[in-house]
Motif scaffolding. Sequence first.
Motif, PDB file in Angstrom:
ATOM      1  N   GLY A  56      79.142  16.967  25.889  1.00 10.96           N
ATOM      2  CA  GLY A  56      78.374  17.627  24.839  1.00 10.96           C
ATOM      3  C   GLY A  56      77.556  18.748  25.420  1.00 10.96           C
ATOM      4  O   GLY A  56      77.169  18.703  26.591  1.00 10.96           O
ATOM      5  N   ALA A  57      77.275  19.758  24.586  1.00  9.30           N
ATOM      6  CA  ALA A  57      76.436  20.863  25.041  1.00  9.30           C
ATOM      7  C   ALA A  57      75.009  20.353  25.197  1.00  9.30           C
ATOM      8  O   ALA A  57      74.677  19.275  24.699  1.00  9.30           O
ATOM      9  N   GLN A 282      77.307  17.165  30.558  1.00  4.86           N
ATOM     10  CA  GLN A 282      77.101  18.435  29.868  1.00  4.86           C
ATOM     11  C   GLN A 282      78.366  19.277  29.944  1.00  4.86           C
ATOM     12  O   GLN A 282      78.986  19.368  31.010  1.00  4.86           O
ATOM     13  N   SER A 283      78.737  19.895  28.833  1.00  4.97           N
ATOM     14  CA  SER A 283      79.986  20.672  28.801  1.00  4.97           C
ATOM     15  C   SER A 283      80.034  21.729  29.892  1.00  4.97           C
ATOM     16  O   SER A 283      81.103  22.051  30.414  1.00  4.97           O
ATOM     17  N   ALA A 284      78.858  22.275  30.260  1.00  5.53           N
ATOM     18  CA  ALA A 284      78.838  23.376  31.227  1.00  5.53           C
ATOM     19  C   ALA A 284      79.420  22.971  32.586  1.00  5.53           C
ATOM     20  O   ALA A 284      79.890  23.823  33.325  1.00  5.53           O
ATOM     21  N   LEU A 286      81.951  20.932  33.026  1.00  5.13           N
ATOM     22  CA  LEU A 286      83.302  20.413  32.788  1.00  5.13           C
ATOM     23  C   LEU A 286      84.265  20.709  33.947  1.00  5.13           C
ATOM     24  O   LEU A 286      84.928  19.813  34.469  1.00  5.13           O
ATOM     25  N   GLU A 287      84.307  21.983  34.358  1.00  3.32           N
ATOM     26  CA  GLU A 287      85.293  22.367  35.374  1.00  3.32           C
ATOM     27  C   GLU A 287      84.972  21.745  36.719  1.00  3.32           C
ATOM     28  O   GLU A 287      85.845  21.187  37.384  1.00  3.32           O
ATOM     29  N   PRO A 310      79.599  20.374  17.340  1.00  2.00           N
ATOM     30  CA  PRO A 310      78.431  20.913  16.621  1.00  2.00           C
ATOM     31  C   PRO A 310      78.391  20.305  15.217  1.00  2.00           C
ATOM     32  O   PRO A 310      79.414  19.856  14.692  1.00  2.00           O
ATOM     33  N   VAL A 358      78.995  27.325  15.477  1.00  2.00           N
ATOM     34  CA  VAL A 358      79.067  27.054  16.922  1.00  2.00           C
ATOM     35  C   VAL A 358      77.721  26.650  17.523  1.00  2.00           C
ATOM     36  O   VAL A 358      77.670  25.891  18.482  1.00  2.00           O
TER      37      VAL A 358
ATOM     38  N   VAL B 360      88.223  26.199  29.013  1.00  2.00           N
ATOM     39  CA  VAL B 360      88.688  27.443  28.398  1.00  2.00           C
ATOM     40  C   VAL B 360      89.504  28.265  29.398  1.00  2.00           C
ATOM     41  O   VAL B 360      90.533  28.840  29.069  1.00  2.00           O
ATOM     42  N   LEU B 389      84.135  24.939  20.001  1.00  2.00           N
ATOM     43  CA  LEU B 389      83.857  25.597  21.284  1.00  2.00           C
ATOM     44  C   LEU B 389      82.539  25.064  21.828  1.00  2.00           C
ATOM     45  O   LEU B 389      81.576  24.903  21.071  1.00  2.00           O
ATOM     46  N   HIS B 390      82.504  24.779  23.118  1.00  2.00           N
ATOM     47  CA  HIS B 390      81.263  24.278  23.730  1.00  2.00           C
ATOM     48  C   HIS B 390      80.644  25.358  24.588  1.00  2.00           C
ATOM     49  O   HIS B 390      81.280  25.859  25.510  1.00  2.00           O
ATOM     50  N   HIS B 391      79.388  25.692  24.282  1.00  2.00           N
ATOM     51  CA  HIS B 391      78.804  26.825  25.006  1.00  2.00           C
ATOM     52  C   HIS B 391      78.261  26.406  26.369  1.00  2.00           C
ATOM     53  O   HIS B 391      77.951  25.237  26.611  1.00  2.00           O
ATOM     54  N   HIS B 392      78.162  27.396  27.253  1.00  2.00           N
ATOM     55  CA  HIS B 392      77.593  27.206  28.594  1.00  2.00           C
ATOM     56  C   HIS B 392      76.138  27.643  28.488  1.00  2.00           C
ATOM     57  O   HIS B 392      75.860  28.781  28.145  1.00  2.00           O
ATOM     58  N   ARG B 413      76.888  34.791  23.717  1.00  2.00           N
ATOM     59  CA  ARG B 413      76.987  33.392  24.147  1.00  2.00           C
ATOM     60  C   ARG B 413      78.356  33.170  24.799  1.00  2.00           C
ATOM     61  O   ARG B 413      79.351  33.721  24.328  1.00  2.00           O
ATOM     62  N   TYR B 415      81.362  30.435  26.128  1.00  2.00           N
ATOM     63  CA  TYR B 415      81.880  29.097  25.821  1.00  2.00           C
ATOM     64  C   TYR B 415      82.798  28.640  26.952  1.00  2.00           C
ATOM     65  O   TYR B 415      83.705  29.368  27.361  1.00  2.00           O
ATOM     66  N   VAL B 416      82.549  27.427  27.412  1.00  2.00           N
ATOM     67  CA  VAL B 416      83.265  26.933  28.595  1.00  2.00           C
ATOM     68  C   VAL B 416      84.353  25.907  28.245  1.00  2.00           C
ATOM     69  O   VAL B 416      85.365  25.795  28.912  1.00  2.00           O
ATOM     70  N   GLY B 417      84.117  25.157  27.140  1.00  2.00           N
ATOM     71  CA  GLY B 417      85.042  24.073  26.791  1.00  2.00           C
ATOM     72  C   GLY B 417      85.590  24.238  25.389  1.00  2.00           C
ATOM     73  O   GLY B 417      84.974  24.884  24.535  1.00  2.00           O
TER      74      GLY B 417
END
Lengths: 647, 424
Positions: A56-57, A282-284, A286-287, A310, A358, B360, B389-392, B413, B415-417
């Motif tokens: 999740g964000a 956290q989605s950020a 992910l990678e 969202p 979003v 992404v 879309l999931h933002h960074h 903004r 988006y990473v995911g």
Amino acid sequence: MSELAAIGNPFRNNVVLDAWQSPADIAEIHGSAFSACLAGIDSAASGAGDSLLIYGAAGSGKTHLLTRLQRHLAKTAREAPDQVLRCVFVFVRLQTAPQLLWQHVRRRLADDLMRRDQGLTQLQRLIAHQIGTQAGKSPRAAVFRLKVLEGEDKEALSRHVSELSQELRLPRDLSVVIEHLALNRSVRDAAGWLAGDSLPEAVSNALGLGADNIEDREEAARAVVTALCKLAGATLPIVFCFDQVEALQRSRDDEQAFFKFGRMAADLHDTDPNVFLVTCLQSAVLESFNKAVRDADQQRMAKRRVVLDPLSSEQVEKLLRARLESQAELAALRQKHANDPFYPLPRRFVKELAADRVGAVPRRLLAEAARKFEELSHGKAEEAPNDEEYLATELFLRQQTAKSELGPGDTPRVVIQGVQLMAKLGATPVSTATEPHTDLIFGSKRKLALSVRNEADGRVLGPKLKRMLQDSPRLDGARLVIVRDPRLTIAKTAVKTREHLAQLQAQGAKLVEPTLAALAALEALQSLFSDAKSGDLANDGAPLAEGTVLEWLRRLHAGGDISIEPIVELMDAISSEAEARRPEEQDLAELLAREHVIELEAARRELGHASELLLDIARKNAERFLVLEGPPVVLLDVAGTSAEMGE
Amino acid sequence: MTAKKSKKTAALAPPLTEQELASKLREALQGRGRKRAELVAFVGKAEGERALQLARELAAHGELHHVSKGTTEWFFGADPRATLDRVVPELLREQGPLTAKELLQPVERAAPGHSWLLPEWQPNAIARGLVFELSLPGAAKKPKKKVLSADPGTPPVSDDELIARVRAALQGTGLKSTDLLKLLGKEDGARALELMRGLAAAGNLQRVVKGTAEWFFAADPRATLDRVVPEVLRSRGPLTPKALQEALERAAPGHAWLLPDWQPNAIARGLLFELSLAGPPKKKLLSAEPDLKRSLGKPLAELKKVLPALERQGISRDRIFEFLRAELAGQIARRPSREVFLEALRRFAADNPKGALLPVRELRARAGLAKQDFDSTALDLSNEGLLVLHHHDHASALSEVEQNGLVRDALGRHYVGIALRGSA
């Protein structure tokens, strides 16, 4: 003046930091994620270990979801006809260093097992449940019996714990501690042991435990956690909720932190088929998470996956209404505007918020609504503090909390994390050590080997110092720095331990005892960074990045700000050349740790050292001794009490 | 008479205090180790049992040292391993390199009671760089002789150097563990193998085990096959599996053995296609593109039917080709980015566990759309509620290259995911 001016803003407090909180809840929001949690628990209850990875964000409600799960489990247990525990719930916010991961999980597990509900801890309910199941009685009756234990029940309980320990092959010390805790005996010390605290030898003996000769505390913690999982899993599912996994990362490219977490989670999953793991991410990240965690570990720690979407426009509206309805002072006013479900928020404002597909994450929405409410109440929205002001206030508040909450058991984590953070600030290379008795190696010109030695007393510490002496001087040439909590003194009778320490100091090692003020400041800073890394540090709804906090800290450091002065002093003490502590100072510290307050004359008689010498020592060490000039001159111990006293 | 009297006096002597007994033990173990029986003999049988008990207690508190092996119990005044750490390098410096057997006597002289620990201590001491094992060339038909030395001799290859050598050897190829041993020799090879396993466990290298065979790769070998096999098939045309294996071994050495496992999944993902050639004997070929003759069989037959009529109406074959090319080119050009995007997303989601948030950056690489097309399509689909879309939160902390891999909206903004809505 607006009629809203006297009413509290219902949209404030929009960061949930703990799964044991009870914020207002809308069941429909993230309903599928919640269903996945329940399905996972069902699966673990039926003996098929399960796991869930939640993405999740920042501000999307990951921790909030865990509060819902915790309350649901407590509520269903209370409402069930037999009113007994359905599963064991453990919440772990990963604000720790990767090398202390298992020790952190052990502490959190122990804390949560010791949580009381209607007079009994989770651990006691668990034991009662097992007794009931084995005896063919209702678990509720067993819980009741445990509440009103009598002589024969105590014997039966001891017998049960002993049989269970044999059956599950629990380590002897753990079995003894569980018996104490089930019977409410020596709870403080037994709970301390369960959480991983080192105990003085006399206390260990009184509890019937073996000597604390643990070489690898991380491995010992792993053994206790897995044994506790087996104990719980024998009857009930055990749910581990991991939050703020990102906080483990020492830098943005720290793959080792995620790798270690993956290994730990996979180990937990394999421990017992009744374990259910929930990991919030956290989605950020992910990678980097996908890259760092082995596939095999991901398969075990993420059997199920959900994404927190969202909010839809209907969900946005429900969230805002729920917050408005939760404010009792608003009820009368809202009654007057019964045909306006969002009163006092304008419909158009709500519509615009709901239209953003979003950006519709709960924390951002609530922050926007809070600003709007402020504007309606006072004519204009209260100006948000700038980031520096916000961070300074947070640091101060967190320092105050830390001062009252930190115990000696927290010192290793606080120091190791804190030193890593300060090394990052100064761009100093830092690495984790592989040899025993060393926690970190850091420094650019002269390397320092940091060893946090928090063994409870001289008897336990002695053998460790002896081993360090045998390895001294170190093959890598690093200078040894021993850090020890000031509240843990070395008694005059621990002659050998003092000798070993003196020999180490003679060989260039340094002993540093951080002040409580320094520990509290480090803990506060560390929690700010952890929250920033996890997207949970928000100034008026806007998340602050780790980089922003680091830049702010750099400015504080360069400007010699008073709020971080204790930390700077500690780091100076660690990196400066060794200065051996006089044995008389240790004597005085140990005497005051026992007596807390003593007249100078009485101290002289007790220790056999000259009054002038003792007074000189006390005056030069204001962070641990306070001198009331008298007459008569009185000495006070301030090392383990309040930092303000020392100031 | 005198002898008799002294014997009687000894029998009646008061037992030693605990402090005296401890001093006696320390004296007995000063700079040496003693077996249980030797210790009892030293302190006297009368005090033997008490002395042993006390020695064990002192050892538990780190005052003495206690080592058990099988039923044998040894006691030492100082940590015997630390003593060996000190004594052995000194001896080797004094006497030069010695075999393990030759070392036993000098060690026993310098630190009595310690030589039996040498075999156990030695590997660890070598690993810590306290002593070094050197291979001396043997005489004709005699085996090489291994000696211990305080001096490293020729400098050993460091771990970093070993890793660099293996990494260089892994460029574009896979290496079997046995190849590694051949490449680096037995000792360095074994060390390299351990290092490689560690790197693989940390995700810095790829390790694949099949049966007893163990392979190492610099990059994910399946991803390499994803890239290389279609390239080979495009350049060489359809090939039998055996011919493909041979071609692959040249293009990506060490990867061909993975082909049978990788192939079914690659066919399912549309990376390659299986063509059946009519026999006899029937033959199966692998191709980078599907069998067009079979796929277009029906429309071709229809076209052939109408060709004579068109020719009768004065339409030449060239005109028909031209018409078809223009029509088809237009259709391909009009294939919307949206369709390409969604197809790539569905495939990507199918390759991942249900409910997973997808990066992404990886989807962008799969879809192969221009950045602007990809970003605007993603944002449109998100606004329509088809995907999430999931933002960074802190994209500003990323480098420009990293930011470019993400989707950026009009508000700046990132988006990473990405996930299909309701994919959980």
